[in-house]
Design a protein around this motif. Structure first.
Motif, short mmCIF file in Angstrom:
data_model
loop_
_atom_site.label_atom_id
_atom_site.label_comp_id
_atom_site.label_asym_id
_atom_site.label_seq_id
_atom_site.Cartn_x
_atom_site.Cartn_y
_atom_site.Cartn_z
N ASP A 36 0.86 -1.19 0.00
CA ASP A 36 0.00 0.00 0.00
C ASP A 36 0.89 1.24 0.00
O ASP A 36 1.14 1.85 1.04
N MET A 37 1.35 1.64 -1.18
CA MET A 37 2.28 2.76 -1.28
C MET A 37 1.61 4.09 -0.94
O MET A 37 2.27 4.98 -0.40
N ARG A 38 0.35 4.21 -1.23
CA ARG A 38 -0.34 5.47 -0.88
C ARG A 38 -0.38 5.65 0.64
O ARG A 38 -0.19 6.77 1.14
N ARG A 39 -0.57 4.58 1.35
CA ARG A 39 -0.64 4.65 2.82
C ARG A 39 0.69 5.15 3.40
O ARG A 39 0.70 5.90 4.38
N ILE A 40 1.81 4.76 2.78
CA ILE A 40 3.12 5.15 3.27
C ILE A 40 3.57 6.48 2.68
O ILE A 40 3.98 7.39 3.40
N HIS A 41 3.52 6.58 1.35
CA HIS A 41 4.09 7.74 0.67
C HIS A 41 3.23 9.00 0.75
O HIS A 41 3.76 10.11 0.65
N VAL A 42 1.92 8.83 0.89
CA VAL A 42 1.03 10.00 0.92
C VAL A 42 0.52 10.25 2.34
O VAL A 42 0.84 11.27 2.95
N ASP A 43 -0.24 9.28 2.86
CA ASP A 43 -0.81 9.48 4.21
C ASP A 43 0.29 9.56 5.27
O ASP A 43 0.22 10.39 6.18
N GLY A 44 1.30 8.70 5.13
CA GLY A 44 2.40 8.71 6.09
C GLY A 44 3.21 9.99 6.02
O GLY A 44 3.55 10.58 7.04
N ALA A 45 3.51 10.42 4.79
CA ALA A 45 4.28 11.66 4.62
C ALA A 45 3.51 12.85 5.17
O ALA A 45 4.09 13.76 5.80
N ARG A 46 2.20 12.86 4.95
CA ARG A 46 1.36 13.94 5.48
C ARG A 46 1.39 13.93 7.01
O ARG A 46 1.49 14.99 7.65
N ALA A 47 1.31 12.74 7.60
CA ALA A 47 1.33 12.63 9.06
C ALA A 47 2.62 13.18 9.64
O ALA A 47 2.60 13.88 10.67
N VAL A 48 3.74 12.89 9.00
CA VAL A 48 5.03 13.40 9.47
C VAL A 48 5.07 14.92 9.38
O VAL A 48 5.48 15.61 10.32
#
Length: 310
Positions: free
Chosen positions: A85-97
């Motif tokens: 799930d690249m969106r979960r890491i690269h998008v949602d995760g990056a936003r969270a950071v």
């Protein structure tokens, strides 16, 4: 950077160890945040007493990210995946950071993306990386975004993979003409440190990071073989065969990777890069032979024999 506290999200990974090493060399304190901090304990020996901290954090759980960045002077997001799930890491995760860094009043944020990041990209990897950059910019406008080409180093999964391949009698090559600009992991570590050291200058900017050499896939594989004293037969596969291979279950290359190979992975003309960060890049030939020696028929002894014979 002396005594500044920098949180490295994913700091125990391949690239993270080089970033941590450079920051500690500059006198910074490093807090390594990842799901299992024990996997990063090897970093303790890279710095002085009390220079490293370890905290459990999952980029997919914003509450843990918020705890990891609390009290930090700067944050670096190093987390990336190919597959799943690249969106979960690269998008949602990056936003969270980025949101956590903004909420904590962090002074500087470096987000490590990749050359080829594009919200309109065909590959899920490129698209999610592009959307992740946009999410970071929205949450933390002054973030520095670094886009490296293929990163090489002792622990890489790229050059080492080719080194394992060329020991066989026949080596197939996919997309032999596609170009790369391999960049040394140590140089990326220096780039991260430089961006944090002068956040006023580098904040809000995007840099594309590539080494001094541009090599095609075919040139790269053949260079690895020569470096290891191997002489296999090379077979450059046509695109229809590569596409078919990428569709097969259990294939060494996935469909998304195949899509990424449809375009060159090099620094765009005129794009700010390592020179603008004050980093002089190391060529592949100056670094890789030292760690690829284990793939030679007799290891270091084989190289010594060749030297004496010459």
């Amino acid at each position: 950077m002396t005594n500044k506290l920098v949180t490295l999200i994913g700091g125990g990974g391949f690239l993270g160890r080089y970033v941590a090493r450079e920051l500690m060399r500059m006198g910074a304190r490093v807090r390594v945040a990842q799901r299992d901090p024990r996997q990063a304990y090897f970093l303790r020996t890279q710095g002085g007493l009390g220079q490293t901290q370890f905290v459990a954090a999952d980029i997919a759980r914003p509450d843990t990210v918020a705890r990891a960045v609390e009290g930090a002077d700067a944050v670096v997001n190093l987390v990336g995946v190919m597959g799943g799930d690249m969106r979960r890491i690269h998008v949602d995760g990056a936003r969270a950071v980025a949101e956590a860094a903004q909420a904590a009043g962090v002074g500087a944020l470096v987000h490590v993306s990749a050359i080829g990041a594009d919200v309109a990209g065909q590959a899920s990897y490129a698209r999610s990386k592009g959307e992740g950059e946009a999410a970071v910019r929205q949450a933390f406008p002054n973030a520095t975004i670094l886009r490296p080409s293929i990163v090489f180093g002792r622990e890489d999964q790229f050059v080492n993979r080719f080194a394992g391949m060329v020991s066989g009698p026949i080596v197939p090559i996919l997309r032999a003409g596609v170009k790369f600009q391999p960049v040394f992991a140590g140089d990326v570590g220096e780039a991260v440190a430089a961006a944090l050291h002068d956040a006023e200058t580098h904040g809000g900017r995007t840099y594309e990071l590539g080494g001094p050499d541009i090599l095609s896939m075919g040139e790269l594989v053949r260079w690895v073989a020569r470096t290891l004293g191997r002489k296999p037969s090379f077979v450059e596969l046509p695109d229809f065969a590569g596409a078919l291979l990428a569709r097969l279950p259990g294939s060494p290359i996935g469909w998304d990777q195949w899509l990424m190979l449809q375009q060159d992975n090099v620094v765009a003309a005129g794009a700010p890069g390592l020179a603008d960060l004050g980093v002089t890049p190391e060529p592949l030939a100056a670094v890789a032979p030292e760690y690829l020696v284990r793939f030679r028929k007799a290891g270091r002894f084989g190289r010594r024999t060749e030297t004496l014979a010459a």
